[in-house]
Design an enzyme around this catalytic site. Structure first.
Site, PDB file in Angstrom:
ATOM      1  CG  HIS A 117      -1.419   1.375   1.439  1.00  0.00           C
ATOM      2  ND1 HIS A 117      -2.395   1.919   0.681  1.00  0.00           N
ATOM      3  CD2 HIS A 117      -1.333   2.252   2.583  1.00  0.00           C
ATOM      4  CE1 HIS A 117      -2.873   3.073   1.341  1.00  0.00           C
ATOM      5  NE2 HIS A 117      -2.098   3.214   2.314  1.00  0.00           N
ATOM      6  CG  ASP A 173       5.869  17.108 -27.089  1.00  0.00           C
ATOM      7  OD1 ASP A 173       6.479  16.565 -25.967  1.00  0.00           O
ATOM      8  OD2 ASP A 173       5.186  16.664 -27.949  1.00  0.00           O
ATOM      9  CD1 TRP A 177       6.332   3.541   4.035  1.00  0.00           C
ATOM     10  CD2 TRP A 177       7.283   4.471   2.018  1.00  0.00           C
ATOM     11  NE1 TRP A 177       6.726   4.978   4.568  1.00  0.00           N
ATOM     12  CE2 TRP A 177       7.188   5.470   3.227  1.00  0.00           C
ATOM     13  CE3 TRP A 177       8.066   4.679   1.205  1.00  0.00           C
ATOM     14  CZ2 TRP A 177       7.747   6.739   3.082  1.00  0.00           C
ATOM     15  CZ3 TRP A 177       8.592   5.919   1.061  1.00  0.00           C
ATOM     16  CH2 TRP A 177       8.278   7.109   1.817  1.00  0.00           C
ATOM     17  CB  SER A 186      10.756   5.792 -14.428  1.00  0.00           C
ATOM     18  OG  SER A 186       9.710   6.486 -14.429  1.00  0.00           O
ATOM     19  CB  SER A 187      11.866   9.022 -10.840  1.00  0.00           C
ATOM     20  OG  SER A 187      10.730   8.334 -10.342  1.00  0.00           O
ATOM     21  CG  HIS A 211      12.372  15.072   4.935  1.00  0.00           C
ATOM     22  ND1 HIS A 211      11.164  14.969   5.728  1.00  0.00           N
ATOM     23  CD2 HIS A 211      12.280  16.376   4.485  1.00  0.00           C
ATOM     24  CE1 HIS A 211      10.604  16.256   5.708  1.00  0.00           C
ATOM     25  NE2 HIS A 211      11.144  16.891   5.122  1.00  0.00           N
ATOM     26  CD  GLU A 214       9.485  10.079  -2.952  1.00  0.00           C
ATOM     27  OE1 GLU A 214      10.417  10.466  -3.768  1.00  0.00           O
ATOM     28  OE2 GLU A 214       8.244   9.632  -3.395  1.00  0.00           O
ATOM     29  CE1 TYR A 224       8.205  19.413   3.234  1.00  0.00           C
ATOM     30  CE2 TYR A 224      10.350  18.539   3.578  1.00  0.00           C
ATOM     31  CZ  TYR A 224       9.365  19.074   4.276  1.00  0.00           C
ATOM     32  OH  TYR A 224       8.883  19.550   5.427  1.00  0.00           O
ATOM     33  CB  SER A 235       0.232  28.783  -6.180  1.00  0.00           C
ATOM     34  OG  SER A 235       0.801  28.290  -4.870  1.00  0.00           O
ATOM     35  CG  HIS A 278      12.341  14.732  10.844  1.00  0.00           C
ATOM     36  ND1 HIS A 278      12.014  15.950   9.997  1.00  0.00           N
ATOM     37  CD2 HIS A 278      11.590  13.838   9.828  1.00  0.00           C
ATOM     38  CE1 HIS A 278      11.540  15.810   8.873  1.00  0.00           C
ATOM     39  NE2 HIS A 278      11.238  14.594   8.835  1.00  0.00           N
ATOM     40  CG  HIS A 279      11.597  10.224   8.789  1.00  0.00           C
ATOM     41  ND1 HIS A 279      10.229  10.331   8.746  1.00  0.00           N
ATOM     42  CD2 HIS A 279      12.147  11.320   8.168  1.00  0.00           C
ATOM     43  CE1 HIS A 279      10.026  11.227   7.874  1.00  0.00           C
ATOM     44  NE2 HIS A 279      10.691  11.940   7.233  1.00  0.00           N
ATOM     45  CB  THR A 309       5.205  25.355   5.346  1.00  0.00           C
ATOM     46  OG1 THR A 309       6.557  24.622   5.145  1.00  0.00           O
ATOM     47  CG2 THR A 309       4.201  24.329   4.743  1.00  0.00           C
ATOM     48  CE  LYS A 369       4.390  27.495  -1.455  1.00  0.00           C
ATOM     49  NZ  LYS A 369       5.183  27.611  -2.792  1.00  0.00           N
ATOM     50  NE  ARG A 406       4.038   3.694  10.511  1.00  0.00           N
ATOM     51  CZ  ARG A 406       4.854   4.566   9.798  1.00  0.00           C
ATOM     52  NH1 ARG A 406       5.659   5.323  10.278  1.00  0.00           N
ATOM     53  NH2 ARG A 406       4.770   4.215   8.448  1.00  0.00           N
TER      54      ARG A 406
HETATM   55  C1  HEA Z   1       0.893   8.402  -0.709  1.00  0.00           C
HETATM   56  C2  HEA Z   1      -0.250   8.370  -0.375  1.00  0.00           C
HETATM   57  C3  HEA Z   1      -1.088   7.508   0.231  1.00  0.00           C
HETATM   58  C4  HEA Z   1      -2.408   7.551   0.141  1.00  0.00           C
HETATM   59  C5  HEA Z   1      -3.369   8.171  -0.731  1.00  0.00           C
HETATM   60  C6  HEA Z   1      -3.027   6.572   1.037  1.00  0.00           C
HETATM   61  C7  HEA Z   1      -4.319   6.390   1.247  1.00  0.00           C
HETATM   62  C8  HEA Z   1      -4.895   5.709   2.384  1.00  0.00           C
HETATM   63  N1  HEA Z   1      -4.219   5.043   3.276  1.00  0.00           N
HETATM   64 FE1  HEA Z   1      -2.372   4.782   3.546  1.00  0.00          FE
HETATM   65  N2  HEA Z   1      -0.484   4.895   3.682  1.00  0.00           N
HETATM   66  C9  HEA Z   1       0.899   5.533   3.028  1.00  0.00           C
HETATM   67  C10 HEA Z   1       0.301   6.436   1.920  1.00  0.00           C
HETATM   68  C11 HEA Z   1      -0.945   6.455   1.536  1.00  0.00           C
HETATM   69  N3  HEA Z   1      -1.975   5.981   1.960  1.00  0.00           N
HETATM   70  C12 HEA Z   1       1.875   5.204   3.664  1.00  0.00           C
HETATM   71  C13 HEA Z   1       3.464   5.664   2.577  1.00  0.00           C
HETATM   72  C14 HEA Z   1       1.742   4.427   4.485  1.00  0.00           C
HETATM   73  C15 HEA Z   1       3.022   3.517   5.272  1.00  0.00           C
HETATM   74  C16 HEA Z   1       3.117   2.133   4.841  1.00  0.00           C
HETATM   75  C17 HEA Z   1       4.214   1.533   5.935  1.00  0.00           C
HETATM   76  O1  HEA Z   1       3.831   1.717   7.043  1.00  0.00           O
HETATM   77  O2  HEA Z   1       5.004   0.975   5.359  1.00  0.00           O
HETATM   78  C18 HEA Z   1       0.350   3.969   4.573  1.00  0.00           C
HETATM   79  C19 HEA Z   1      -0.255   3.293   5.797  1.00  0.00           C
HETATM   80  C20 HEA Z   1      -1.446   3.198   6.124  1.00  0.00           C
HETATM   81  C21 HEA Z   1      -2.093   2.584   6.959  1.00  0.00           C
HETATM   82  C22 HEA Z   1      -1.422   2.051   8.205  1.00  0.00           C
HETATM   83  C23 HEA Z   1      -1.128   0.754   8.055  1.00  0.00           C
HETATM   84  C24 HEA Z   1      -0.177   0.000   9.142  1.00  0.00           C
HETATM   85  O3  HEA Z   1       0.464   0.733   9.876  1.00  0.00           O
HETATM   86  O4  HEA Z   1      -0.296  -1.119   9.194  1.00  0.00           O
HETATM   87  C25 HEA Z   1      -3.536   2.778   7.154  1.00  0.00           C
HETATM   88  C26 HEA Z   1      -4.353   2.119   7.955  1.00  0.00           C
HETATM   89  O5  HEA Z   1      -5.409   2.552   8.006  1.00  0.00           O
HETATM   90  C27 HEA Z   1      -3.619   3.517   5.757  1.00  0.00           C
HETATM   91  C28 HEA Z   1      -4.838   3.588   5.222  1.00  0.00           C
HETATM   92  C29 HEA Z   1      -5.275   4.448   4.125  1.00  0.00           C
HETATM   93  C30 HEA Z   1      -6.425   4.666   3.538  1.00  0.00           C
HETATM   94  C31 HEA Z   1      -7.916   4.174   4.201  1.00  0.00           C
HETATM   95  C32 HEA Z   1      -6.225   5.187   2.539  1.00  0.00           C
HETATM   96  C33 HEA Z   1      -7.431   5.979   1.474  1.00  0.00           C
HETATM   97  O6  HEA Z   1      -7.384   7.310   1.336  1.00  0.00           O
HETATM   98  C34 HEA Z   1      -7.468   5.245   0.099  1.00  0.00           C
HETATM   99  C35 HEA Z   1      -8.679   5.478  -0.497  1.00  0.00           C
HETATM  100  C36 HEA Z   1      -8.805   4.755  -1.864  1.00  0.00           C
HETATM  101  C37 HEA Z   1      -9.461   3.658  -2.027  1.00  0.00           C
HETATM  102  C38 HEA Z   1     -10.529   2.987  -1.281  1.00  0.00           C
HETATM  103  C39 HEA Z   1      -9.512   3.085  -3.473  1.00  0.00           C
HETATM  104  C40 HEA Z   1     -10.549   3.710  -4.384  1.00  0.00           C
HETATM  105  C41 HEA Z   1     -11.786   2.933  -4.641  1.00  0.00           C
HETATM  106  C42 HEA Z   1     -11.883   1.741  -4.963  1.00  0.00           C
HETATM  107  C43 HEA Z   1     -10.907   0.755  -5.636  1.00  0.00           C
HETATM  108  C44 HEA Z   1     -13.336   1.254  -5.210  1.00  0.00           C
HETATM  109  C45 HEA Z   1     -13.735   0.142  -4.110  1.00  0.00           C
HETATM  110  C46 HEA Z   1     -14.162   1.117  -3.040  1.00  0.00           C
HETATM  111  C47 HEA Z   1     -15.398   0.573  -2.355  1.00  0.00           C
HETATM  112  C48 HEA Z   1     -16.308  -0.561  -2.722  1.00  0.00           C
HETATM  113  C49 HEA Z   1     -15.811   1.223  -0.905  1.00  0.00           C
HETATM  114  N4  HEA Z   1      -2.523   3.818   5.107  1.00  0.00           N
HETATM  115  C1  HEA Z   2       3.532  15.129   1.497  1.00  0.00           C
HETATM  116  C2  HEA Z   2       4.221  14.620   2.394  1.00  0.00           C
HETATM  117  C3  HEA Z   2       4.882  15.444   3.773  1.00  0.00           C
HETATM  118  C4  HEA Z   2       4.870  16.493   4.139  1.00  0.00           C
HETATM  119  C5  HEA Z   2       4.642  17.876   3.497  1.00  0.00           C
HETATM  120  C6  HEA Z   2       5.411  16.482   5.680  1.00  0.00           C
HETATM  121  C7  HEA Z   2       5.776  17.771   6.279  1.00  0.00           C
HETATM  122  C8  HEA Z   2       6.435  17.910   7.747  1.00  0.00           C
HETATM  123  N1  HEA Z   2       6.576  16.792   8.258  1.00  0.00           N
HETATM  124 FE1  HEA Z   2       6.148  14.704   7.732  1.00  0.00          FE
HETATM  125  N2  HEA Z   2       5.923  12.597   7.128  1.00  0.00           N
HETATM  126  C9  HEA Z   2       5.593  12.428   6.027  1.00  0.00           C
HETATM  127  C10 HEA Z   2       5.072  12.934   5.097  1.00  0.00           C
HETATM  128  C11 HEA Z   2       5.282  14.516   4.805  1.00  0.00           C
HETATM  129  N3  HEA Z   2       5.658  15.442   5.874  1.00  0.00           N
HETATM  130  C12 HEA Z   2       5.563  10.805   5.636  1.00  0.00           C
HETATM  131  C13 HEA Z   2       5.123   9.948   4.625  1.00  0.00           C
HETATM  132  C14 HEA Z   2       6.042  10.284   7.234  1.00  0.00           C
HETATM  133  C15 HEA Z   2       6.123   9.089   7.718  1.00  0.00           C
HETATM  134  C16 HEA Z   2       7.054   8.473   6.834  1.00  0.00           C
HETATM  135  C17 HEA Z   2       7.109   6.796   7.635  1.00  0.00           C
HETATM  136  O1  HEA Z   2       7.684   6.598   8.557  1.00  0.00           O
HETATM  137  O2  HEA Z   2       6.477   5.972   6.900  1.00  0.00           O
HETATM  138  C18 HEA Z   2       6.245  11.647   7.936  1.00  0.00           C
HETATM  139  C19 HEA Z   2       6.842  11.534   9.130  1.00  0.00           C
HETATM  140  C20 HEA Z   2       7.390  12.826   9.805  1.00  0.00           C
HETATM  141  C21 HEA Z   2       8.073  12.939  11.005  1.00  0.00           C
HETATM  142  C22 HEA Z   2       8.410  11.496  11.825  1.00  0.00           C
HETATM  143  C23 HEA Z   2       7.744  10.884  12.636  1.00  0.00           C
HETATM  144  C24 HEA Z   2       8.235   9.780  13.413  1.00  0.00           C
HETATM  145  O3  HEA Z   2       8.182   8.750  12.612  1.00  0.00           O
HETATM  146  O4  HEA Z   2       8.350   9.705  14.617  1.00  0.00           O
HETATM  147  C25 HEA Z   2       8.450  14.055  11.499  1.00  0.00           C
HETATM  148  C26 HEA Z   2       9.207  14.291  12.603  1.00  0.00           C
HETATM  149  O5  HEA Z   2       9.554  15.562  12.562  1.00  0.00           O
HETATM  150  C27 HEA Z   2       7.712  14.743  10.291  1.00  0.00           C
HETATM  151  C28 HEA Z   2       7.767  16.111  10.365  1.00  0.00           C
HETATM  152  C29 HEA Z   2       7.158  17.003   9.305  1.00  0.00           C
HETATM  153  C30 HEA Z   2       7.191  18.571   9.458  1.00  0.00           C
HETATM  154  C31 HEA Z   2       7.678  19.265  10.426  1.00  0.00           C
HETATM  155  C32 HEA Z   2       6.541  19.184   8.188  1.00  0.00           C
HETATM  156  C33 HEA Z   2       6.549  20.472   7.902  1.00  0.00           C
HETATM  157  O6  HEA Z   2       7.002  20.421   6.461  1.00  0.00           O
HETATM  158  C34 HEA Z   2       5.015  21.006   7.978  1.00  0.00           C
HETATM  159  C35 HEA Z   2       5.219  22.387   7.855  1.00  0.00           C
HETATM  160  C36 HEA Z   2       3.682  23.085   7.675  1.00  0.00           C
HETATM  161  C37 HEA Z   2       2.997  23.592   8.812  1.00  0.00           C
HETATM  162  C38 HEA Z   2       3.801  23.914  10.267  1.00  0.00           C
HETATM  163  C39 HEA Z   2       1.805  24.081   8.801  1.00  0.00           C
HETATM  164  C40 HEA Z   2       1.420  25.636   8.090  1.00  0.00           C
HETATM  165  C41 HEA Z   2       2.433  26.484   8.845  1.00  0.00           C
HETATM  166  C42 HEA Z   2       1.716  27.673   9.322  1.00  0.00           C
HETATM  167  C43 HEA Z   2       0.305  27.874   9.579  1.00  0.00           C
HETATM  168  C44 HEA Z   2       2.753  28.845  10.061  1.00  0.00           C
HETATM  169  C45 HEA Z   2       2.879  28.896  11.467  1.00  0.00           C
HETATM  170  C46 HEA Z   2       2.992  27.575  12.399  1.00  0.00           C
HETATM  171  C47 HEA Z   2       3.713  27.473  13.326  1.00  0.00           C
HETATM  172  C48 HEA Z   2       4.777  28.370  13.733  1.00  0.00           C
HETATM  173  C49 HEA Z   2       3.533  26.239  14.162  1.00  0.00           C
HETATM  174  N4  HEA Z   2       7.212  14.009   9.439  1.00  0.00           N
HETATM  175 CU   LIG Z   3      10.521  13.733   6.934  1.00  0.00          CU
END
Ligand code: HEA
Ligand code: HEA
Ligand SMILES: [Cu+2]
Ligand code: CUA
Lengths: 295, 373, 527
Positions: C78, C107, C143, C171-172, C255, C257, C259, C270, C304-305, C330, C333, C452
């Site tokens: 997933h 293009d 993942w 590809s990327s 990380h 990634e 962004y 925007s 921070h992860h 952020t 923005k 989790r």
């Molecule tokens: C990048 C994007 C992304 C997106 C879009 C989503 C979308 C969703 N994720 Fe995602 N999720 C991750 C990225 C994302 N996730 C990542 C990176 C992890 C960590 C993995 C890891 O731990 O290694 C994670 C882990 C994660 C967990 C934790 C699993 C665990 O720790 O064991 C859960 C649990 O609820 C969850 C739930 C969902 C759900 C309910 C959606 C929903 O938003 C999905 C909605 C979409 C659909 C449901 C499909 C569309 C509909 C159909 C196909 C038709 C059929 C449907 C019906 C008949 C109702 N995700």
């Molecule tokens: C689109 C993807 C995305 C984005 C944009 C971010 C944005 C941020 N993430 Fe997130 N992050 C993930 C995707 C993302 N993250 C994923 C996938 C994981 C889990 C990976 C895994 O373990 O599987 C993760 C996990 C993760 C962790 C690790 C947690 C853990 O495993 O223990 C941390 C810790 O610092 C973190 C921090 C942040 C911070 C500080 C930002 C900042 O960029 C956020 C900045 C934005 C704001 C703060 C809000 C707007 C700001 C204001 C309104 C201004 C005023 C605000 C203040 C002064 C408070 N993220």
């Molecule tokens: Cu990060």
């Protein structure tokens, strides 16, 4: 047809064939590796897939590049197109820099942190409780696991083959510049000579590198599975070696093209790209020579 | 498939009827029982409220515009699109807020990072999927396994109140003492977490992490492994029992005499039936997670023991050797430290005779004692 | 017609070729963009179905539907499929369609390579998905595939997983090079960098991030491959390596990634907000600088992860401070978007609804991110559902809503027809409600202590898990509405004008709807 507007090629079958070649290589290669690690022998289906993929890929690359070359020769590429190629090559080399950066990063990390920690030094020195007999050194001759995972007996002396190789590669960077100057001055004979010289230097480098590996495996006990020293050593020098080989191959293609009268004094990007790549490979070697061999 | 569905249905009904499910809702981080956990909780509440505050302002302005400045109300759009002073202002204010958060965060962290002057050192080793606790210098060491039954997990029995959070041997520690944990692992990375203590640290194979706690109030605190460590990652809980220093001494002595009793048991004679009965228990608690309840194995990674050459035609010595020393580089770990000689003898006997393996071999504890030498 | 054709057979193409081969052999950026978008949607449904399996198993405590081993495979696949299969290709698809139109290019810079970048993906994901049916089972180590669970203790399918990652990386990188070069070299005369639409800007920076970090991912999976098959000791302490080294290199990629998955969405939003607020974007210049700062900071916050791996104190503090800093750009923005809406003249068509929801919910995700960056608190949050809540808030109503907003915004330009606005509103509201029901309760169970990546949990977490599972079904159902809507819009509807939206400005709105197969064969001039 105008050459001033941007050239957009017609549909092409090379990309899809290249994808097929790639998946055959990957799926076949993966199967081969798993077969090997499970202790299997002999040819299996994955082997056939892998070789078919390699064949397919070589064919595609050959045809694809011939395509590009004939388009270029037909004058279909504008200056703007040329700039696109230049930018692309720069960014490609940047991606290669980052690839090597990951390996260099690993090397610095194990030397600065992991090995000292395992030996009881620094912030996380308590790890020493688990490896009471381990003495951290670099190069690492005795691994934490001791006799269960024997380290190298000896390492490559930087002041012999590696020094020679450094001289070879640096001179090759100079000779390719001579070739470039000659090409710009439209002295085809001299270009051919200096480019050939460069390729020979590169090939000699690869030859010595192979000798070094034979020595490492045969006499020094320095192998991939001799602990982290061998791991970083072979990873860095190995990928560098692959890049030199590839670079020399590309230069060879350029040499053939020059012999066949391709390129003009101001339109020879293919050659320049190859030269950039060669300089890049050279720079990596200097990093290797310092951080892997000497320090 | 059908049985699975039926199981689903039954469990669904059981769940609705069971009162356990209506346990109090937990919405927030626990305050915990240590000074450290309290300061972490305070920090958490501080940053939470700051974020809520900023959110109220930002979303307030946004929803105000959404409601007031809509075309349907006939508003004409203003055309301003730049203001250096505003940009500077909303760069500066968050900076100040962040500094205000960073200060208490830094002091708390520095305190948490100081394990010096500990009274008791406990080495904690993660195994797939259990914990080993070693009281350093006390000559006490044991393993701690999940005790929730497979039947509860598969919804065949009603779930107890500490479902998935109960173990056979608890980590027992005294009140009022600074306790240093030395965390490591035997195989993959695990993480040792007890929320009430605010201690979460990874257990990394080949390295040691330090952490500490000091608890004033006796009680039982539960936690779980929090780093994905394979199939049973969800099933390796932690239970800490905090007792008075006197009770702690009593407990330590009891542990030591139990260990003596075990080595004495190895000298006795064990009958086939006794060994089989004990072997079945050991197998169920230690081995079935990987080799299956009926020795059928699991997938391609975990081999079947039923009809396996090792447990039938192969030599007894090799069978024992695998159990005692494991197979390096695989999940099959060395059980030498975990099981008493009697247990190893019992489980070996069991494996060679259960599930139709019927070799008739009887392995005595003495054979194991010898093999260990 | 000055676009020259490749072969010496003299037919000049005015439109697409016929049949299936059009798609397989195409070098047209619009065709390739369309393929990317459909592919990513298929992956969203695949990854979404896996999420539904996860949520169904977690509906109640106990094991009902699947066994733990399969659960881990589902979680892993997933995450991988959503990140690499759904979100990233969707952004590349949007870039393919819109970047040439926005900068006035005929293009993409390297059209054949563009086709290759796309066609690698279906094969790579095909191979990865097929491992589900292999005897050893699919990858089951998350993942983030931490060593040694993903090396010494991994199922044999890990080899195919590694090679698939190599293919995705290739590809990327090629896709990103193409985009960078198109932006840097193919802009219409007069379009200076500081006149570029923000979507183009954010993609320029995203592509740079991609080229910088995808090779690092390739490097780390190569080390895994060597550890698994060739006996090296990179992640093995017995030979002097360190499992934590894996995490450092992985997150140096990981990380940036995350962004990569949000910056293009910033760009889309925007573009959209000014159009529907009928007011120019507030603080264009500061938006550009903020994006650049985020990209820069993204390289120095990776650990921070890994706050719980036991890094030395100084490292913990450094990574905490650096991470907190990201809130500043952020924030700039977010404030700019709000200031753009302020005193505008707003209407609320579907793209705008999704954009507003983006600003609202992404910020909530950002706040929880900020909380995670506070090290002592992260000790309690780490690897619990609080983190899962955080990243789904930034990824689903963040990245995914950004993509959906963009699709609604540009769909009339692609198909030539307006989509059905009331279906769009249905899609929006079901998604909005569904996403919050699914992911908001995860904050609570996370704080209360649910780890989790577990297939089963203690009883006190039951209620909120049941709610989250129900939400997931609502959200999934909403995406089916979207599918219907898109198909209907392709088949017909109200004809779209060339500027499509009142208040839309820019080169992409100067060409007819649907956009002709070849556009800007002669570069337009931007004043
Ligand atoms: C990048 C994007 C992304 C997106 C879009 C989503 C979308 C969703 N994720 Fe995602 N999720 C991750 C990225 C994302 N996730 C990542 C990176 C992890 C960590 C993995 C890891 O731990 O290694 C994670 C882990 C994660 C967990 C934790 C699993 C665990 O720790 O064991 C859960 C649990 O609820 C969850 C739930 C969902 C759900 C309910 C959606 C929903 O938003 C999905 C909605 C979409 C659909 C449901 C499909 C569309 C509909 C159909 C196909 C038709 C059929 C449907 C019906 C008949 C109702 N995700
Ligand atoms: C689109 C993807 C995305 C984005 C944009 C971010 C944005 C941020 N993430 Fe997130 N992050 C993930 C995707 C993302 N993250 C994923 C996938 C994981 C889990 C990976 C895994 O373990 O599987 C993760 C996990 C993760 C962790 C690790 C947690 C853990 O495993 O223990 C941390 C810790 O610092 C973190 C921090 C942040 C911070 C500080 C930002 C900042 O960029 C956020 C900045 C934005 C704001 C703060 C809000 C707007 C700001 C204001 C309104 C201004 C005023 C605000 C203040 C002064 C408070 N993220
Ligand atoms: Cu990060
Ligand atoms: Cu041990 Cu998770």
């Amino acid at each position: 047809m105008t050459t001033s507007s941007y050239y957009v090629p017609d549909s092409s079958r090379w990309p899809i064939l290249a994808s097929i070649g790639l998946i055959l290589l990957a799926a076949g290669g993966g199967g081969m590796l798993n077969h090997m690690s499970a202790g299997g022998h002999g040819m299996t289906l994955p082997h056939f897939a892998f070789y078919a993929g390699a064949l397919c890929m070589s064919y595609v690359l050959f045809r694809w590049f011939s395509n590009v070359i004939s388009e270029s020769m037909a004058g279909m590429y504008s200056l703007q197109m040329d700039r696109s190629f230049r930018w692309s090559m720069c960014w490609f080399i940047f991606s290669e820099v980052m690839f090597f950066a990951a390996f260099f990063g690993a090397l610095f990390y194990v030397r600065q942190f992991a090995v000292p920690w395992l030996g009881g030094e620094g912030d996380k020195g308590v790890a020493h409780l688990l490896w009471p007999d381990f003495v951290p050194t670099w190069p690492l001759f005795n691994n934490p696991a001791g006799t269960d995972l024997p380290g190298p007996n000896q390492i490559i002396d930087p002041w012999h083959l590696p020094l020679l190789n450094t001289v070879l590669l640096i001179s090759s960077s100079v000779t390719i510049t001579f070739a470039h100057h000659a090409l710009r001055a439209m002295q085809r004979g001299r270009t051919i000579f200096w480019l050939a010289f460069t390729i020979i230097l590169g090939a000699t480098f690869v030859y010595y590198q192979i000798l070094e590996y034979v020595e490492a495996y045969g006499e020094l006990g320095l192998t991939l599975d001799s602990g982290i020293y061998g791991s970083t050593f072979f990873m860095l020098t190995g990928f560098h070696g692959v890049h030199v080989t590839l670079g020399a191959f590309i230069l060879f293609i350029m040499w053939l093209r020059i012999c066949r009268g391709h390129f003009t004094p101001d339109q020879h990007f293919g050659f320049e790209a190859a030269a950039w790549y060669w300089h890049f490979v050279d720079m990596v070697w200097i990093g290797l020579f310092i951080f892997v061999y000497i320090l | 498939m059908l049985t699975r569905f039926r199981r689903c249905l039954i469990s669904a009904m059981m769940m609705v009827l069971s009162p356990a499910i209506y346990a109090a809702w937990e919405l927030n981080m626990p305050q915990g029982v240590t000074e450290v956990s309290q300061s972490v909780y305070d920090l958490h509440m501080l940053i939470l409220w700051i974020c809520v505050g900023i959110g109220v302002i930002v979303f307030g302005v946004m929803f105000y515009s959404i409601i007031r400045h809509r075309k349907s109300r006939g508003v004409k759009a203003a055309q301003f699109h730049e203001s250096l002073s505003l940009e500077l202002l909303w760069t500066a204010i968050p900076t100040v807020i962040l500094i205000a958060m960073a200060v208490p965060a830094t002091t708390t962290l520095i305190n948490m990072y100081d394990p010096s002057d500990a009274d008791i050192d406990i080495k904690i080793t993660g195994y797939q999927w259990k914990w080993q606790y070693e009281y350093m210098g006390e000559n006490v060491s044991f393993f701690s396994n999940l005790t929730t039954s497979d039947r509860q997990i598969h919804n065949q029995d009603e779930k107890g109140s500490n479902y998935l959070l109960e173990v056979d041997n608890r980590l027992v520690i005294p009140t009022g003492k600074k306790i240093r944990f030395l965390l490591t692992s035997n195989d993959v990375i695990h993480a040792w977490w007890v929320p009430a203590l605010a201690v979460k640290k990874d257990a990394i194979p080949g390295y040691i992490n330090e952490s500490w706690t000091q608890i004033e109030s006796p009680g039982i605190y539960r936690g779980q492994c929090t780093e994905l460590c394979g199939v049973d990652h969800g099933f390796m809980p932690i239970v800490v029992e905090v007792v008075s220093p006197q009770d702690y001494q009593v407990w330590l002595d009891a542990q030591r005499s139990a260990a003596q009793a075990q080595s004495a048991a190895a000298q006795q004679d064990w009958s086939y039936d006794q060994l089989m009965a004990r072997g079945e228990q050991v197998y169920a608690s230690q081995c079935s997670a990987c080799h299956g309840a009926n020795g059928e194995g699991l997938g391609s990674v975990f081999p079947a023991l039923k009809d396996s050459p090792v447990a039938t035609t192969g030599s007894v010595e090799r069978h024992i050797d695998i159990i005692l020393n494991g197979v390096s580089g695989t999940a099959m770990q060395a059980f030498m430290a975990q099981l008493s000689s009697v247990d190893v003898a019992a489980v070996t006997t069991y494996e060679r005779n259960a599930w139709g393996n019927n070799t008739g071999d009887v392995i005595t504890p003495q054979q194991i004692v010898d093999a260990k030498q | 017609m000055t676009t020259v054709t490749a072969h010496h057979d003299d037919h000049v193409h005015h439109g697409p070729a016929k049949g299936l081969m059009r798609w397989v052999l195409t070098t047209n950026h619009k065709d390739i963009g369309t393929m990317y978008l459909w592919f990513s949607f298929a992956m969203l449904l695949t990854g979404g179905c896996m999420a539904l399996i996860i949520r169904t198993e977690l509906f109640q405590p106990g094991l009902q539907l699947i066994e733990p081993e399969f659960f881990n495979q589902m979680t892993t696949m997933h995450g991988l499929i959503m990140v690499f299969g759904a979100i990233m290709p969707a952004f590349v698809g949007l870039a393919n369609w819109m970047v040439p139109l926005m900068v006035g290019a005929p293009d993409m810079a390297l059209p054949r390579m563009n086709n290759w970048s796309f066609w690698i993906l279906p094969f790579a994901f095909g191979m990865m998905l097929l491992t589900l049916f292999s005897e050893a089972g699919a990858p089951n180590f998350g993942w983030t595939f931490y060593a040694p669970l993903s090396t010494t203790y991994a199922p044999s399918s890990v080899t195919f997983f590694i090679l698939a990652v190599h293919m995705l990386g290739l590809s990327s990188i090629m896709g990103a090079i193409n985009i960078v070069v198109t932006i840097l070299n193919l802009r219409a005369p007069g379009m200076t960098l500081m006149k570029m639409p923000l979507f183009v800007w954010t993609w320029l920076i995203t592509a740079y991030l991609l080229i910088a970090v995808m090779p690092v991912l390739a490097g780390v999976v190569t080390m895994m491959l060597m550890d698994i098959h060739f006996g090296t000791s990179f992640f093995n302490a017995a030979g002097g390596g360190d499992p934590v080294l894996f995490q450092h290199i992985f997150w140096f990629f990981g990380h940036p990634e995350v962004y990569i998955m949000i910056l293009p969405a910033f760009g889309i939003v925007s573009q959209i907000i000014p159009v529907f607020a009928r007011k120019p974007l507030f603080g264009y210049t500061s938006m550009v600088y903020a994006t650049t700062s985020i990209a820069f900071l993204s390289f120095i916050v990776w650990a921070h992860h890994m706050f719980t791996v036991g890094m030395p104190l100084a490292a913990e503090l450094f990574f905490m401070y650096a991470t907190m800093l990201i809130a500043i750009p952020t924030g700039v923005k977010v404030f700019n978007w709000v200031a753009t809406m302020f005193r505008g003249s707003m209407t609320f068509e579907t793209p705008m609804l999704f954009s507003i929801a983006f600003v609202f919910l992404f910020t909530i995700g950002g706040f929880s991110g900020l909380m995670l960056s506070i090290v002592p608190a992260d000790f309690q949050y780490h690897d619990t559902y609080f983190v899962v809540a955080h990243f789904h808030y930034v990824l689903v109503p963040g990245a995914l809503f950004g993509i959906l907003a963009g699709v609604y915004f540009w769909l009339p330009k692609w198909t030539g027809y307006y989509y059905n606005e009331s279906l769009g509103k249905w899609h929006f509201w079901t998604s909005f409600i569904g996403v919050n029901i699914t992911f908001f309760p995860m904050h609570f169970v996370g704080l209360a202590g649910m780890p989790r990546r577990v297939p089963d949990y203690a009883l006190q977490f039951a209620d909120f898990n049941a709610i989250a599972s129900a939400g997931a079904y609502i959200f999934g159902f909403a995406q089916l509405i979207f599918l219907v809507l898109v198909i209907k819009a392709i088949c017909g509807g109200k004809k779209a004008s060339s500027s499509v939206w009142e208040g839309a400005e820019g080169l992409e709105w100067s060409i007819p709807s649907p956009a002709p197969y070849h556009t800007f064969s002669e570069p337009p001039v931007v004043k």
